[in-house]
Design an enzyme around this catalytic site. Structure first.
Site, PDB file in Angstrom:
ATOM      1  N   SER A 132      42.413   5.060 -93.312  1.00  0.00           N
ATOM      2  CA  SER A 132      43.848   5.314 -93.407  1.00  0.00           C
ATOM      3  C   SER A 132      44.097   6.817 -93.315  1.00  0.00           C
ATOM      4  O   SER A 132      44.999   7.325 -93.972  1.00  0.00           O
ATOM      5  CB  SER A 132      44.399   4.756 -94.718  1.00  0.00           C
TER       6      SER A 132
ATOM      7  N   PRO B 101      42.151  -5.148-103.288  1.00  0.00           N
ATOM      8  CA  PRO B 101      43.226  -4.215-102.914  1.00  0.00           C
ATOM      9  C   PRO B 101      42.629  -2.903-102.404  1.00  0.00           C
ATOM     10  O   PRO B 101      41.479  -2.560-102.702  1.00  0.00           O
ATOM     11  CB  PRO B 101      43.988  -3.983-104.219  1.00  0.00           C
ATOM     12  N   TYR B 102      43.446  -2.169-101.679  1.00  0.00           N
ATOM     13  CA  TYR B 102      43.040  -0.896-101.075  1.00  0.00           C
ATOM     14  C   TYR B 102      42.339   0.009-102.082  1.00  0.00           C
ATOM     15  O   TYR B 102      41.187   0.412-101.903  1.00  0.00           O
ATOM     16  CB  TYR B 102      44.306  -0.244-100.512  1.00  0.00           C
ATOM     17  N   TYR B 103      43.006   0.331-103.171  1.00  0.00           N
ATOM     18  CA  TYR B 103      42.376   1.232-104.142  1.00  0.00           C
ATOM     19  C   TYR B 103      41.325   0.529-105.008  1.00  0.00           C
ATOM     20  O   TYR B 103      40.543   1.191-105.672  1.00  0.00           O
ATOM     21  CB  TYR B 103      43.425   1.915-105.028  1.00  0.00           C
TER      22      TYR B 103
END
Lengths: 242, 273
Positions: A132, B101-103
């Protein structure tokens, strides 16, 4: 539709009956985060003060810096030349030092920054298909959709379709140039200054350069001063002041 | 989430044949299937997917804390961000890559690196997680870290990079270390079709493609080295290469002059024949 919050009100995922306060159970992520931070500090890997200082650095980042950057490039040909030639130096002139806050930059953003200049026949759009990567020192934290596999999978292969989903329809004589930000360079789009902005001040111009314009999924338009409204997934315990 | 097909479960029902099997026999894995298993899960560019709603998200406090912890570990020389990406975006495997999740993945990477680099033992971590959970079990008290001591920062093993790069930045800290660039702006190059093993930042969708050098970028350690803390290795030149979309994707449906650019290290490029 059940598990997605449509209107950003916070109702949907965590339905609370009436107004009774609900004590949310501590999550596995919260527990692990705290445990790791405690151990890292106890082992001397970093200090609590390091963590606080870096948090302060992150909390002052915002896309407004990128908007001002573009507005200034539109108005000042010398600044634009510098911005295209050495965007790190141009950032510094605007008070944004990519070496902050560590003295060698933020570990994840590096210190290589490139401005992608749109023309009437070339339109840039940014993605990082591998993670990202995003110019945080200039734009702050990336939006959730930018991080999703969906955007990353599709924008490099079906860019015109994906841009259309953002409401951006580009004519055939405009080359779409997707920038896959897969290494240490970070990128930001310099859009074409739109008609109808003659005589505008830097502040007026900056207002129409939204975050989406700087990623390349929207074009600046007089009268449009905010990023398109999207569903917002609410946090259980949001960042204070978020 | 962005790819929930807008919450519509019916459209996600699939007819499937589930083979009851543990691992396959060697003769059941051909080259194509082997490549699919070896593909690094972070490399998603070009995978087919359906249109979805693009959403924003409010940030959880633990997510910001996690991001900051990762960055501070880089600041203080415990890892480089490339090690973080390798651990949290690839090493954890496809199921967790798409399932957490992303984090949540960033956090997983912190735990992993602290144990693997022997800063903490797994036993310490397990006990501390259990203790923090007990501490907050009744939902009372501030939900925050309460370190019992402050450690000896001098006694910790750290990388050279977090000192070498100060005042210069990264990749500027590698300037002048890679000799003469092999390619110049305008050169036609092709991306080598090297096998994928463990980690790379040269995307699968670019392998074998022809492009034109648009910029000679900088010198740096290659991701394959940086991701494994190999500060002893030589740096190399990186290039921004421009590709025609029509050369990357069969039956590209956009316009003939649409392009894509990516930044690739010299080892992955050859002069185009």
């Amino acid at each position: 539709m059940a598990d997605t919050d449509r209107d950003g009100s916070g109702h949907g995922t965590h339905e609370h009956a009436g107004t009774a306060p609900v004590v949310e159970e501590v999550t596995d992520f919260e527990v692990l985060e705290i445990a790791l931070r405690e151990l890292a500090i106890e082992k001397g890997l970093f200090t609590a003060d390091d963590h606080r200082r870096y948090t302060e650095h992150v909390e002052q980042l915002e896309p407004a810096a990128g908007s001002r950057f573009v507005a200034r490039a539109w108005l000042d040909p010398d600044f634009k030349r510098l911005a295209l030639d050495d965007a790190i130096a141009a950032s510094r002139e605007m008070g944004i030092d990519w070496l902050h806050p560590t003295g060698f930059g933020t570990p994840s953003d590096f210190t290589a920054f490139e401005l992608l200049e749109d023309t009437p026949t070339v339109h840039h759009v940014i993605v990082c298909t591998l993670c990202s990567c995003y110019p945080r020192p200039m734009l702050g934290m990336s939006p959730e959709w930018y991080r999703t596999p969906n955007y990353r999978r599709r924008i490099v292969r079906w860019p015109r379709q994906v841009l259309a989903e953002f409401g951006l329809y580009l004519p055939e004589d405009v080359e779409v140039r997707v920038e896959d930000s897969n290494s240490k360079h970070r990128f930001m789009v310099l859009p074409v200054r739109p008609d109808g902005t003659e005589g505008w001040s830097e502040e007026q111009l900056a207002e129409i350069v939204t975050r989406d314009c700087l990623i390349g999924v929207a074009l600046p338009r007089p009268g449009v001063t905010s990023t398109a409204s999207r569903p917002v997934h609410p946090a259980i315990r949001p960042v204070h002041g978020d | 989430m962005g790819n929930s097909v807008m919450g519509d479960l019916s459209s996600q029902l699939r007819v499937a044949l589930h083979r009851v099997q543990d691992w396959p026999y060697p003769d059941q894995i051909d080259h194509g299937l082997y490549q699919a298993y070896m593909k690094t899960p972070h490399d998603v560019g070009g995978e087919p997917d359906a249109p979805a709603l693009f959403e924003d998200k409010e940030e959880e406090q633990w997510e910001l804390n996690t991001f900051v912890t990762c960055e501070v570990l880089g600041w203080r020389g415990i890892w480089t961000s490339e090690e973080r990406r390798r651990i949290g975006n690839v090493d954890l495997g496809r199921t967790n890559y798409l399932g957490l999740p992303y984090y949540g993945r960033w956090l997983w990477a912190v735990a992993r690196v602290l144990v693997e680099k022997r800063h903490i033992t797994l036993g310490e971590l397990i006990e501390r997680v259990s203790e923090v959970r007990d501490r907050h079990a009744d939902g009372s008290g501030p939900l925050d870290a309460a370190p019992r001591t402050t450690g000896d920062v001098e006694a910790v093993a750290r990388n050279r990079h977090h000192l070498d790069a100060v005042g210069k930045g990264d990749p500027q800290c590698f300037a002048g270390t890679a000799g003469t660039p092999a390619f110049a702006v305008g050169d036609t190059v092709s991306v080598r079709e090297l096998p994928t093993i463990f980690y790379t930042r040269t995307q699968e969708y670019l392998r074998g493609a022809r492009g034109t050098v648009a910029k000679v970028s900088y010198e740096s350690l290659a991701p394959e080295d940086e991701a494994f803390d190999r500060e002893d290795q030589e740096s190399e030149w990186f290039y921004i290469v421009r590709f025609r979309m029509a050369d990357l994707w069969e039956a590209y449906t956009g316009c003939a002059n649409d392009t894509l650019q990516a930044e690739i290290s010299e080892r992955w490029l050859r002069p185009a024949i």
